[in-house]
Write a protein that holds these residues in place. Structure first.
Motif, PDB file in Angstrom:
ATOM      1  N   ALA A  44      34.900  47.481  36.934  1.00 51.47           N
ATOM      2  CA  ALA A  44      35.175  48.060  35.619  1.00 51.47           C
ATOM      3  C   ALA A  44      36.544  48.733  35.593  1.00 51.47           C
ATOM      4  O   ALA A  44      37.319  48.563  34.636  1.00 51.47           O
ATOM      5  N   VAL A  45      36.864  49.490  36.646  1.00 56.26           N
ATOM      6  CA  VAL A  45      38.148  50.190  36.704  1.00 56.26           C
ATOM      7  C   VAL A  45      39.304  49.196  36.783  1.00 56.26           C
ATOM      8  O   VAL A  45      40.346  49.362  36.115  1.00 56.26           O
ATOM      9  N   SER A  46      39.145  48.150  37.589  1.00 58.89           N
ATOM     10  CA  SER A  46      40.211  47.159  37.769  1.00 58.89           C
ATOM     11  C   SER A  46      40.526  46.441  36.460  1.00 58.89           C
ATOM     12  O   SER A  46      41.691  46.269  36.099  1.00 58.89           O
ATOM     13  N   VAL A  47      39.478  46.011  35.758  1.00 53.62           N
ATOM     14  CA  VAL A  47      39.700  45.327  34.479  1.00 53.62           C
ATOM     15  C   VAL A  47      40.373  46.266  33.482  1.00 53.62           C
ATOM     16  O   VAL A  47      41.292  45.873  32.750  1.00 53.62           O
ATOM     17  N   TYR A  48      39.933  47.521  33.466  1.00 55.95           N
ATOM     18  CA  TYR A  48      40.501  48.497  32.534  1.00 55.95           C
ATOM     19  C   TYR A  48      41.983  48.740  32.813  1.00 55.95           C
ATOM     20  O   TYR A  48      42.807  48.829  31.879  1.00 55.95           O
ATOM     21  N   ILE A  55      46.105  39.449  31.063  1.00 52.02           N
ATOM     22  CA  ILE A  55      44.723  39.022  31.241  1.00 52.02           C
ATOM     23  C   ILE A  55      44.520  38.270  32.546  1.00 52.02           C
ATOM     24  O   ILE A  55      43.441  38.289  33.141  1.00 52.02           O
ATOM     25  N   SER A  56      45.567  37.599  33.025  1.00 55.48           N
ATOM     26  CA  SER A  56      45.448  36.840  34.278  1.00 55.48           C
ATOM     27  C   SER A  56      45.202  37.766  35.459  1.00 55.48           C
ATOM     28  O   SER A  56      44.422  37.441  36.371  1.00 55.48           O
ATOM     29  N   TYR A  57      45.861  38.935  35.466  1.00 62.91           N
ATOM     30  CA  TYR A  57      45.652  39.904  36.548  1.00 62.91           C
ATOM     31  C   TYR A  57      44.212  40.425  36.531  1.00 62.91           C
ATOM     32  O   TYR A  57      43.553  40.540  37.573  1.00 62.91           O
ATOM     33  N   ALA A  58      43.754  40.773  35.325  1.00 66.08           N
ATOM     34  CA  ALA A  58      42.392  41.288  35.194  1.00 66.08           C
ATOM     35  C   ALA A  58      41.370  40.222  35.590  1.00 66.08           C
ATOM     36  O   ALA A  58      40.369  40.508  36.261  1.00 66.08           O
ATOM     37  N   LEU A  65      36.188  40.367  42.757  1.00 67.11           N
ATOM     38  CA  LEU A  65      35.138  41.374  42.884  1.00 67.11           C
ATOM     39  C   LEU A  65      33.758  40.799  42.582  1.00 67.11           C
ATOM     40  O   LEU A  65      32.770  41.190  43.202  1.00 67.11           O
ATOM     41  N   VAL A  66      33.675  39.864  41.657  1.00 67.67           N
ATOM     42  CA  VAL A  66      32.397  39.201  41.391  1.00 67.67           C
ATOM     43  C   VAL A  66      31.955  38.397  42.608  1.00 67.67           C
ATOM     44  O   VAL A  66      30.772  38.382  42.967  1.00 67.67           O
ATOM     45  N   ALA A  67      32.913  37.720  43.267  1.00 66.72           N
ATOM     46  CA  ALA A  67      32.591  36.963  44.487  1.00 66.72           C
ATOM     47  C   ALA A  67      32.073  37.902  45.581  1.00 66.72           C
ATOM     48  O   ALA A  67      31.106  37.583  46.288  1.00 66.72           O
ATOM     49  N   ILE A  68      32.712  39.077  45.702  1.00 66.37           N
ATOM     50  CA  ILE A  68      32.246  40.058  46.692  1.00 66.37           C
ATOM     51  C   ILE A  68      30.850  40.547  46.338  1.00 66.37           C
ATOM     52  O   ILE A  68      29.980  40.692  47.216  1.00 66.37           O
ATOM     53  N   PHE A  69      30.612  40.773  45.067  1.00 66.98           N
ATOM     54  CA  PHE A  69      29.296  41.245  44.625  1.00 66.98           C
ATOM     55  C   PHE A  69      28.219  40.211  44.925  1.00 66.98           C
ATOM     56  O   PHE A  69      27.129  40.561  45.404  1.00 66.98           O
TER      57      PHE A  69
END
Length: 327
Positions: A44-48, A55-58, A65-69
């Motif tokens: 959440a913090v990274s996207v914010y 948008i490419s960075y986010a 992070l989703v892959a890690i999750f």
């Protein structure tokens, strides 16, 4: 340490080891749970923070992070399975200590296998409360219980008796291997009903694997469906033509689903048993069997083009896909 005290001492040492394993696994469970929570917050913090930069960075940070999750979810599932396995092993060792002390009347007594007119079963208390069957039975599957009863009711020749005794002597010191095999069986009881379902399914005519039409449809149909969607997105075909085509695709999918569902009826609700059976088969396959009797049993699992455990895992994968499709 005398012979009589050896089994109980070994079981108590195993309980101590498993207690340590469970403590470590529970700490790991807490750590993974905390890590998953941290990844969600970090996502959440990274996207914010990165979205204003582009948008490419986010998106990149989100994917990582989703892959890690997802990896943490898999680790959590594996850790939970390990905890449950250790708990089953703990229960087995506690039960063995109780049996050695004469506390075994809660176990299956095989009364359903008793034959009143049998020549010696009644006189020797083969079945029933405080029976031989109740004392020695360590089977977990319905087929195993039946097999043990059949052995106790039938007179074996001298060679068979000697072979079985040699197998018992070979497995006696390998109590950890034996208990793990039991634990896989306790994970999900293998029933005769499931065996009959699979046998009935295998006995039916194969209308899919050897059909050229089904083989072609397997590859052609998804290509046409996805291709039609891409043509619509890129404005090569009109919306009217697109929705008309997908109505046809829907009807085809319904027809295929009905055909496949007839096969699935035989195998519905057996995935847990299949998974337990796969683990048990793999455990038997890796045993370094020193006795000829055990080698013959093991040979049934390893002969042929595929190992039994691999084939059963493949069946489980197919059934999992059935369930996902139906959901």
């Amino acid at each position: 340490m005398n012979h009589k005290s050896f089994p109980e001492a070994a079981y108590r040492l195993e309980i101590e080891r498993l207690t340590q394993v469970l403590a470590a696994r529970k700490k790991r469970k807490d750590f993974i749970a905390l890590a998953r929570f941290a990844v969600v917050i970090l996502l959440a913090v990274s996207v914010y923070l990165l979205y204003p930069l582009g948008i490419s960075y986010a998106a990149l940070a989100g994917l990582v992070l989703v892959a890690i999750f997802i990896r943490l979810v898999i680790l959590a599932a594996n850790n939970t399975a390990a905890i449950e396995n250790a708990q089953r092993l703990m229960a087995i060792n506690k039960d063995e200590i109780g049996i050695a002390a004469g506390r075994y009347l809660h176990r299956p007594d095989g009364h359903m296998f008793s034959l009143p007119a049998h020549g010696y079963a009644g006189d020797l208390d083969i079945f029933g409360a405080a029976s031989l069957y109740q004392y020695i039975n360590r089977t977990t599957a319905e087929q195993g219980r039946q097999q043990l009863a059949d052995w106790l009711l039938a007179l074996a020749d001298a060679a068979t008796i000697a072979a079985r005794q040699a197998a018992v002597q070979a497995l006696a010191p390998q109590y950890q291997w034996r208990q793990q095999l039991q634990a896989y069986g306790h994970e999900q009881t293998i029933t005769i009903g499931t065996e009959q379902k699979i046998a009935q399914w295998i006995g039916e005519a194969d209308t899919f694997s050897n059909s050229r039409g089904w083989k072609a449809l397997r590859w052609v149909y998804p290509v046409i469906a996805v291709g039609t969607l891409l043509l619509y997105i890129t404005d090569f075909i009109s919306g009217q033509l697109f929705f008309g085509a997908y109505l046809v695709f829907f009807l085809i999918s319904g027809y295929v689903s009905r055909k496949v569902a007839l096969q699935y009826i035989h195998l519905n609700k057996i995935v847990p048993e299949v998974e337990s059976l796969s683990k048990a088969a793999a455990w038997i396959e890796q045993l370094q069997a020193p006795a000829a009797y055990l080698q013959e049993i093991q040979k049934a699992f390893t002969d042929g083009r595929y190992r039994s455990s691999a084939s059963i895992r493949q069946l489980k994968g197919i059934l999992d896909k059935f369930d996902m499709n139906l959901n």
